[in-house]
Design an enzyme around this catalytic site. Sequence first.
Site, PDB file in Angstrom:
ATOM      1  N   ARG A  58       0.843  -1.209   0.000  1.00 34.15           N
ATOM      2  CA  ARG A  58       0.000   0.000   0.000  1.00 34.15           C
ATOM      3  C   ARG A  58       0.871   1.249   0.000  1.00 34.15           C
ATOM      4  O   ARG A  58       0.484   2.299  -0.490  1.00 34.15           O
ATOM      5  CB  ARG A  58      -0.967   0.019   1.200  1.00 34.15           C
ATOM      6  CG  ARG A  58      -1.751   1.315   1.316  1.00 34.15           C
ATOM      7  CD  ARG A  58      -2.994   1.228   2.179  1.00 34.15           C
ATOM      8  NE  ARG A  58      -2.796   0.535   3.431  1.00 34.15           N
ATOM      9  CZ  ARG A  58      -2.145   1.027   4.494  1.00 34.15           C
ATOM     10  NH1 ARG A  58      -1.621   2.241   4.465  1.00 34.15           N
ATOM     11  NH2 ARG A  58      -2.005   0.310   5.587  1.00 34.15           N
ATOM     12  N   TYR A 117     -16.753  14.074 -15.988  1.00 31.41           N
ATOM     13  CA  TYR A 117     -17.323  12.743 -15.772  1.00 31.41           C
ATOM     14  C   TYR A 117     -18.327  12.840 -14.610  1.00 31.41           C
ATOM     15  O   TYR A 117     -17.989  13.400 -13.555  1.00 31.41           O
ATOM     16  CB  TYR A 117     -16.188  11.766 -15.469  1.00 31.41           C
ATOM     17  CG  TYR A 117     -16.661  10.379 -15.149  1.00 31.41           C
ATOM     18  CD1 TYR A 117     -17.525   9.711 -16.003  1.00 31.41           C
ATOM     19  CD2 TYR A 117     -16.244   9.735 -13.993  1.00 31.41           C
ATOM     20  CE1 TYR A 117     -17.975   8.430 -15.695  1.00 31.41           C
ATOM     21  CE2 TYR A 117     -16.675   8.457 -13.687  1.00 31.41           C
ATOM     22  CZ  TYR A 117     -17.553   7.813 -14.547  1.00 31.41           C
ATOM     23  OH  TYR A 117     -17.992   6.552 -14.245  1.00 31.41           O
ATOM     24  N   ASP A 149      -7.789  17.002 -15.191  1.00 27.19           N
ATOM     25  CA  ASP A 149      -8.035  15.612 -15.574  1.00 27.19           C
ATOM     26  C   ASP A 149      -7.661  15.487 -17.049  1.00 27.19           C
ATOM     27  O   ASP A 149      -8.329  16.053 -17.927  1.00 27.19           O
ATOM     28  CB  ASP A 149      -9.510  15.267 -15.333  1.00 27.19           C
ATOM     29  CG  ASP A 149      -9.826  13.800 -15.619  1.00 27.19           C
ATOM     30  OD1 ASP A 149      -9.134  13.200 -16.460  1.00 27.19           O
ATOM     31  OD2 ASP A 149     -10.775  13.270 -15.017  1.00 27.19           O
ATOM     32  N   LYS A 160      -8.711   4.198 -19.346  1.00 29.35           N
ATOM     33  CA  LYS A 160      -9.055   4.629 -20.698  1.00 29.35           C
ATOM     34  C   LYS A 160      -7.858   4.484 -21.646  1.00 29.35           C
ATOM     35  O   LYS A 160      -7.310   3.411 -21.786  1.00 29.35           O
ATOM     36  CB  LYS A 160      -9.588   6.059 -20.635  1.00 29.35           C
ATOM     37  CG  LYS A 160     -10.637   6.275 -19.550  1.00 29.35           C
ATOM     38  CD  LYS A 160     -11.891   5.484 -19.850  1.00 29.35           C
ATOM     39  CE  LYS A 160     -13.027   5.718 -18.910  1.00 29.35           C
ATOM     40  NZ  LYS A 160     -12.948   5.150 -17.592  1.00 29.35           N
TER      41      LYS A 160
HETATM   42  N1  LCS Z   1     -12.076  11.061 -15.418  1.00 28.58           N
HETATM   43  C1  LCS Z   1     -12.650  10.938 -16.635  1.00 28.58           C
HETATM   44  C2  LCS Z   1     -12.462  12.017 -17.641  1.00 28.58           C
HETATM   45  C3  LCS Z   1     -13.415   9.814 -16.937  1.00 28.58           C
HETATM   46  O1  LCS Z   1     -13.970   9.730 -18.152  1.00 28.58           O
HETATM   47  C4  LCS Z   1     -13.590   8.817 -15.949  1.00 28.58           C
HETATM   48  C5  LCS Z   1     -14.400   7.592 -16.212  1.00 28.58           C
HETATM   49  C6  LCS Z   1     -12.977   8.989 -14.703  1.00 28.58           C
HETATM   50  C7  LCS Z   1     -12.216  10.112 -14.475  1.00 28.58           C
HETATM   51  C8  LCS Z   1     -13.102   7.958 -13.631  1.00 28.58           C
HETATM   52  O2  LCS Z   1     -12.292   6.872 -13.967  1.00 28.58           O
HETATM   53  P1  LCS Z   1     -12.539   5.354 -13.463  1.00 28.58           P
HETATM   54  O3  LCS Z   1     -12.736   5.426 -11.999  1.00 28.58           O
HETATM   55  O4  LCS Z   1     -13.756   4.855 -14.161  1.00 28.58           O
HETATM   56  O5  LCS Z   1     -11.277   4.680 -13.857  1.00 28.58           O
HETATM   57  N2  LCS Z   1     -15.217   7.693 -17.339  1.00 28.58           N
HETATM   58  C9  LCS Z   1     -16.074   6.793 -17.760  1.00 28.58           C
HETATM   59  C10 LCS Z   1     -16.922   6.983 -18.868  1.00 28.58           C
HETATM   60  O6  LCS Z   1     -17.049   8.019 -19.526  1.00 28.58           O
HETATM   61  N3  LCS Z   1     -17.583   5.878 -19.085  1.00 28.58           N
HETATM   62  O7  LCS Z   1     -17.338   4.917 -18.151  1.00 28.58           O
HETATM   63  C11 LCS Z   1     -16.325   5.438 -17.238  1.00 28.58           C
END
Ligand code: LCS
Length: 403
Positions: free
Chosen positions: A54, A107, A179, A204
């Site tokens: 961790r 998001y 972000d 992503k």
């Molecule tokens: N930031 C952005 C720009 C994102 O598109 C997402 C997830 C996150 C943070 C969060 O990331 P995660 O915890 O899912 O790894 N976006 C998603 C979307 O547009 N569709 O499904 C997940």
Amino acid sequence: MLAPDSLVVHAGIGENEYLAVVPPIYQTSTFAFDCAEQGADLFAGKRDGYIYSRMGNPTVRALEDAVAALEGGHAGLACGSGMAAVHTALATLLSAGDHVICSESVYGPTCTLLETVLSRFGIESTIVDSSDLNAVQDAFRPNTTVVYIETPGNPTLAICDLEPLCKMAHERGAKVIVDNTFMTPILQQPFRWGADVVVHSLTKFLNGHADVVGGMVVVKDEDQYSLFRKSLNHLGGVLGPFDSFLVHRGIKTLSLRMQRHCESALKVATYLEQHPSVEWVRYPGLESHPQHEVAERQMAGGGGVISFELAGGIEAGRAMMNAVRLCGLAVSLGGVESLIQHPASMTHAIMGAEARHRAHITDGLVRVSVGIENPNDIIHDLDQAIAQSNSMSNTANAGEIHA
Ligand code: LCS
């Protein structure tokens, strides 16, 4: 200094005992000490080494070093998801009584994290259109300590001009978190424009293969790193060694993939823009994008995500999404496969209708993540799906006339 397309291959690949070209996976929760004194020294920070996964792990560290090098940052902190990275960044920089300015097009769960979770800890937030710098300026309060920007924003692809935004925030004593998920460091490096902290959903484009959920916080200097590391040690949302290995492997093709995503998305967006059944298209690489000029200056490509709306609105969009064959009907984005989804009822449903309206996320908005398949096949799939949607609405209309 290596070029970005060389760096993706070599970043974070340190030396190892057997000179393995690919670093080993340290699939362990804990590390033995030579002796009690050495363990005590490690805990006291008197010597470098690993204690407990961790708090740090060599495989995770390799990925952290790679993303930090690509972003031009000082160090990375790998988190168990993109949301864990967003939470770690906000929870580390904010205290009760502070105020955050956040882009309206983010998001969905990022917005609700601020408005429904962090608000319970005495943190206020104002959601603004960050493509309008006057609106951002008006939102500052004496207690504004963080400006949180997603650019291009999910899912409207609104773009924020980072350099003047960061200058404005710094003049008022606030830090800027960007972000960078939609762009990756291949297309945009927020630190170049003055950002203080960069966050990613590794899930992503950085991983690119839709088989890991992960996140990353990247910071600019050692003081910030030590602050964030202590914070993450306590918050606890770290990424495991095997997932880190997979993301690190994915990054080796990041430059090639982003090039292909950009080329294909521009072709798909251009096709959609001329289609008579399409009401509007948003893609940063199109001249019709309202902040196209900022995109040209700040980004090295338009990315792989397109938003659009069919003339028949939500019903036509639903019929089209049900008719795709090549594109997957799924949330997420940035993988090698093309995906299509409906933000108002899926990724951004949690925000509620009012917040979506404020963020210009219309009910008919459809989002496509353009994969690395042959772009003609993607266009062909969307074309047949739009044709099926049109024929269904023609049948319905004919039914209405005869009824
Ligand atoms: N930031 C952005 C720009 C994102 O598109 C997402 C997830 C996150 C943070 C969060 O990331 P995660 O915890 O899912 O790894 N976006 C998603 C979307 O547009 N569709 O499904 C997940």
